[in-house]
Motif scaffolding. Structure first.
Motif, PDB file in Angstrom:
ATOM      1  N   GLN A  32     -12.153  -3.284   0.082  1.00 30.50           N
ATOM      2  CA  GLN A  32     -11.063  -2.320   0.003  1.00 30.50           C
ATOM      3  C   GLN A  32     -10.654  -2.113  -1.458  1.00 30.50           C
ATOM      4  O   GLN A  32     -10.439  -3.055  -2.199  1.00 30.50           O
ATOM      5  N   ASP A  33     -10.605  -0.855  -1.892  1.00 34.40           N
ATOM      6  CA  ASP A  33     -10.140  -0.468  -3.222  1.00 34.40           C
ATOM      7  C   ASP A  33     -11.194  -0.622  -4.315  1.00 34.40           C
ATOM      8  O   ASP A  33     -10.890  -0.425  -5.491  1.00 34.40           O
ATOM      9  N   TYR A  66       0.447   5.525   0.644  1.00 31.65           N
ATOM     10  CA  TYR A  66      -0.171   5.681   1.958  1.00 31.65           C
ATOM     11  C   TYR A  66       0.921   5.791   3.023  1.00 31.65           C
ATOM     12  O   TYR A  66       1.978   5.163   2.908  1.00 31.65           O
ATOM     13  N   TRP A 126       0.841  -1.208   0.000  1.00 25.11           N
ATOM     14  CA  TRP A 126       0.000   0.000   0.000  1.00 25.11           C
ATOM     15  C   TRP A 126       0.871   1.251   0.000  1.00 25.11           C
ATOM     16  O   TRP A 126       0.540   2.257  -0.639  1.00 25.11           O
ATOM     17  N   ALA A 130      -1.574   2.447   5.703  1.00 26.86           N
ATOM     18  CA  ALA A 130      -1.305   1.195   5.000  1.00 26.86           C
ATOM     19  C   ALA A 130      -1.615  -0.006   5.888  1.00 26.86           C
ATOM     20  O   ALA A 130      -2.198  -1.010   5.443  1.00 26.86           O
ATOM     21  N   ARG A 158       0.290   3.054  -3.438  1.00 24.36           N
ATOM     22  CA  ARG A 158      -0.679   4.133  -3.253  1.00 24.36           C
ATOM     23  C   ARG A 158      -0.119   5.313  -2.461  1.00 24.36           C
ATOM     24  O   ARG A 158      -0.826   6.280  -2.224  1.00 24.36           O
ATOM     25  N   ALA A 180      -5.377  -0.357   6.161  1.00 20.41           N
ATOM     26  CA  ALA A 180      -5.944  -0.851   4.903  1.00 20.41           C
ATOM     27  C   ALA A 180      -5.722  -2.352   4.766  1.00 20.41           C
ATOM     28  O   ALA A 180      -6.631  -3.098   4.371  1.00 20.41           O
ATOM     29  N   GLN A 181      -4.513  -2.822   5.092  1.00 18.58           N
ATOM     30  CA  GLN A 181      -4.232  -4.244   4.991  1.00 18.58           C
ATOM     31  C   GLN A 181      -5.020  -5.042   6.017  1.00 18.58           C
ATOM     32  O   GLN A 181      -5.434  -6.186   5.752  1.00 18.58           O
TER      33      GLN A 181
END
Length: 592
Positions: free
Chosen positions: A224-225, A101, A95, A106, A99, A109-110
Motif C-alpha cells: 500500500q502506497d 480518502y 488515511w 480509508a 490523503r 486501505a488500512q
C-alpha cells in the motif's frame, strides 16, 4: 528496493502514481476524496460506524445463551478488541487526514496494510486472525452504508492539485465493478489475473488509461502506497523506481500526452481513404453517459451499446422496461440522429450478474461458462425479460435511428425465434399506443458456426457485426480471460483471418451491412488489413478512434486489397501483412 513485475500489456501508455491495494471483494467500495472542510465530519462518520458495530457486538455477547460454546464469546471479544485497536481506527483516520480518502476507502486501505502484517506473522494462530479483521471491516462498511444521508459531497483530483496520482492494484476486477472504477479517481490499474481481451482489459482501453493484467503476484508483492510505474506498452510494472527511471518514464508520459493531443485534432476530419473510400468509425459504449465521449472523439454513430452493464451492480434486481427505455433514449438523443446499435443483454462467461434467474449462468455451477447459457441463449430462456428489453429498445427508436444487435447466434432456429418475439413485441407496443419506427435487425458473428453458415443467416437479417474477441476465442478454443493460455490467443491465426475475410465478403455480396466491433477494429495494427478485406464500418472504444482514423487517412484501399490474397495464402500472415500492406501504404502515400 526497486523491482519489476511482468504481465500482459492491455492498454497503452504510462501511468505513475501511488499504489492502492484493494481486495477483489471490495473493489466496489466507494473511492473518492473529501474536501479539507469535510475531513473531521468524515472521521466522525467512521467513528460512528465503528461505535455502532461495537454496540451490535456487545448486544450479541450479552444475548448469548448459557449453553453457547465458549469459543463464540471469545470470538466476539477478539472482534471488539480489533475495533478498539488504535492500529485499526487510528490508521484509517490517518488515511482520511493525510490523503483525504473517504471513510470506506480509508478503511479498506488500512485493512490491506494490517492484512499484510498478519500474513507475515510466524504464529499460525495470529495469522488466522486476519479473517477476523476482514469480518470486522465488512461490518463497519455495512454500518457506513446505512449512513448514506450523511455522506459529504465528493471532491475530484482537481481539488487537490498537489496530490499524487493513484493506481489500483487488485487480484481481479469484475466487469460489474469496472462500472464503479470508470467513475473513480484511479489513473491506471494492475491485476493478478486476466488476458489481453478479458473484459477488464477492454474497459481499460475504453477509459484510455494504462493497465497491465495477468501479473500473477502483483497484489502480493506491491505494498500500500508504494510508488509504481505502469508501462502499458511493454506490460511491465516498476515498483519504487529509481529517480533516473522515474524521470525517463515521466518524459515518455509527456510525449504520449502530446501525441494524444495531436491525434485529437483529427476529430472533425472525415474518415476517407486516399482513394476516396468513406469509412464509418463508430463507438462502443457501455452506458448512456459514454455517448458524450463518442461525440467528443468524432464517432459517426454507436456501433455497439453493451446493454448488459445496465443489468449489473443492482443487488439482484433486473432493470425495468421504463428504466431501460430511458437509458436507450438518452443514448439515442445524445447521438443527435446518428445511428445507435444496441446489443441485447450479453451476460455469462466473464460477465455474470450478481443475481441470475438461471443457475447455469453461475461460474460455480458450470464447468465452462463461456460455452454455457449466455447471451441470446439466456434471453430466449427468459422470454419475459427478453420481451421487456426489446420493448424498451423499440420505444427508443421513436427518438432516433436505432439498430438491434443479437449476440452469440449459432442456429437458424434462434433467428426464427427472435423474429417471432420481435413481431409479438411490435404488436404489444401498437396495442399500448407506444410509438416506434423500423429497427434494423443484425446478428453478431462470433461463433465459427455462424461465420460458416452466414449466407443462410443473411436471408433473415439486415446486417452483421463481427465480434472478433469471441470469434478468436471460439475458433482457437481459448479462454481469453485465462492468462495461462493468453499467449495462444492469436488474431493473426490463418483460420481467424479466413473467417473474417469470408464474412465481410459474403455480407457485401449480399448487399448487407457489415462491421467489426471487436478489439481488432480499434487496433491500428489491423486497420489496413480490415480495409483490404473490404470492411468499411469499424466500431471501437472512443479513445481508439483518432489513431485508427489516422491510419485510414493514409491508406489506399484499392492497393491494400491487392495484397490480401498473398496474406491469406501465407503460413505467416503477420509477417506477410507487414511487408505487403506496408508497401501498399508507402506507394499510396507517394501518389498523393
Amino acid at each position: 528496493m526497486s523491482f519489476q513485475v511482468f504481465g500482459i500489456a492491455v492498454s497503452r501508455g504510462v501511468a505513475i502514481g501511488r499504489a492502492v491495494l484493494v481486495a477483489s471483494s471490495r473493489v466496489d467500495v466507494a473511492h473518492y476524496f473529501v474536501l479539507p472542510s469535510d475531513i473531521q465530519p468524515e472521521i466522525d462518520r467512521l467513528l460512528r460506524a465503528r461505535d455502532a458495530v461495537v454496540q451490535e457486538l456487545e448486544v450479541l455477547k450479552t444475548e448469548l445463551p448459557e449453553d453457547a460454546p465458549h469459543e463464540l464469546a471469545a470470538l466476539l471479544d477478539v472482534h471488539l478488541m480489533l475495533l478498539h485497536d488504535e492500529a485499526f481506527t487510528g490508521g484509517a483516520t490517518q488515511w482520511i487526514v493525510d490523503r483525504h480518502y473517504n471513510a470506506e476507502w480509508a478503511l479498506s486501505a488500512q485493512l490491506e496494510v494490517l492484512a499484510r502484517q498478519f500474513d507475515e506473522m510466524e504464529d499460525e494462530y495470529l495469522r488466522e486472525r486476519k479473517a477476523d479483521l476482514e469480518q470486522v471491516v465488512e461490518r463497519v462498511l455495512r454500518a457506513l452504508a446505512l449512513e448514506q444521508g450523511t455522506v459529504p459531497q465528493p471532491a475530484t483530483p482537481r481539488d487537490f492539485a498537489g496530490e499524487d496520482p493513484l493506481l489500483l492494484v487488485a487480484a481481479d476486477i469484475a466487469p460489474a465493478d469496472m462500472i464503479q472504477f470508470k467513475r473513480s479517481v484511479f489513473r491506471g490499474f494492475i491485476t493478478d489475473i486476466g488476458g489481453k481481451t478479458s473484459h477488464t482489459a477492454i474497459v481499460a482501453r475504453s477509459m484510455d488509461i494504462p493497465a497491465v493484467v495477468g501479473t500473477r503476484e502483483a497484489s502480493r508483492l506491491i505494498m500500500q502506497d508504494d510508488w509504481v510505474i505502469i508501462d502499458g506498452d511493454a506490460g511491465i510494472v516498476i515498483v519504487n523506481p529509481s529517480p533516473i527511471v522515474l524521470e525517463e518514464y515521466r518524459f515518455r508520459q509527456r510525449q504520449s500526452e502530446l501525441e494524444r493531443a495531436r491525434l485529437g485534432r483529427l476529430r472533425h476530419t472525415p474518415a476517407v481513404t486516399m482513394d476516396g473510400e468513406p469509412i464509418e468509425l463508430h463507438a462502443n459504449i457501455e452506458m448512456p453517459a459514454d455517448a458524450e465521449a463518442a461525440i467528443a472523439a468524432g464517432a459517426t454513430g454507436v456501433g455497439l451499446f453493451r446493454s448488459e452493464f445496465l443489468f449489473m451492480n443492482r443487488d439482484g434486481e433486473l432493470p425495468s422496461e421504463e428504466e431501460q427505455f430511458e437509458a436507450y433514449k438518452a443514448a439515442v438523443q445524445a447521438m443527435k440522429g446518428m445511428p445507435v446499435t444496441i446489443r441485447t443483454v450479453d451476460v455469462g462467461a466473464d460477465k455474470p450478474l450478481d443475481r441470475l434467474t438461471v443457475n447455469e449462468l453461475r461460474h460455480e455451477h458450470v464447468l465452462n461458462p463461456a460455452m454455457g447459457l449466455r447471451a441470446i441463449r439466456w434471453s430466449l430462456a427468459e422470454p419475459s425479460m427478453f420481451r421487456q428489453q426489446l420493448r424498451a429498445i423499440y420505444r427508443a427508436s421513436a427518438f432516433g435511428k436505432v439498430k438491434l444487435l443479437i449476440p452469440m447466434v449459432a442456429h437458424l432456429a434462434e433467428v426464427r425465434q427472435i423474429l417471432e418475439t420481435v413481431r409479438k413485441v411490435q404488436q404489444q407496443l401498437t396495442d399500448a399506443g407506444h410509438a416506434y419506427t423500423r429497427v434494423e435487425l443484425g446478428v453478431m458473428i462470433e461463433i465459427p458456426a455462424a461465420a460458416v453458415m452466414l449466407p443462410l443467416l443473411l436471408r433473415h437479417v439486415d446486417f452483421v457485426s463481427i465480434g472478433t474477441n469471441d470469434l478468436i476465442q471460439y475458433t482457437l478454443a481459448i479462454d481469453r480471460a485465462d492468462e495461462a493460455v493468453a499467449h495462444l490467443y492469436d488474431p493473426w491465426h490463418p483460420a481467424v483471418l479466413h473467417l473474417i475475410a469470408r464474412s465481410i465478403a459474403e455480407a457485401r455480396a449480399a448487399g448487407k451491412g457489415v462491421s467489426v466491433c471487436g478489439e481488432m477494429a480499434g487496433d491500428p495494427v489491423f486497420s489496413e488489413l480490415l480495409l483490404a478485406m473490404g470492411l468499411r464500418s469499424f466500431s471501437m472504444h472512443p479513445s481508439q478512434i483518432p489513431a485508427v482514423k489516422q491510419r485510414i487517412l493514409r491508406a489506399d484501399a484499392q492497393r491494400l486489397a491487392q495484397a490480401l490474397p498473398a496474406i491469406l495464402a501465407s503460413d505467416d500472415p503477420q509477417t506477410t501483412a507487414g511487408q505487403e500492406l506496408g508497401a501498399g501504404r508507402t506507394a499510396g502515400a507517394a501518389l498523393h
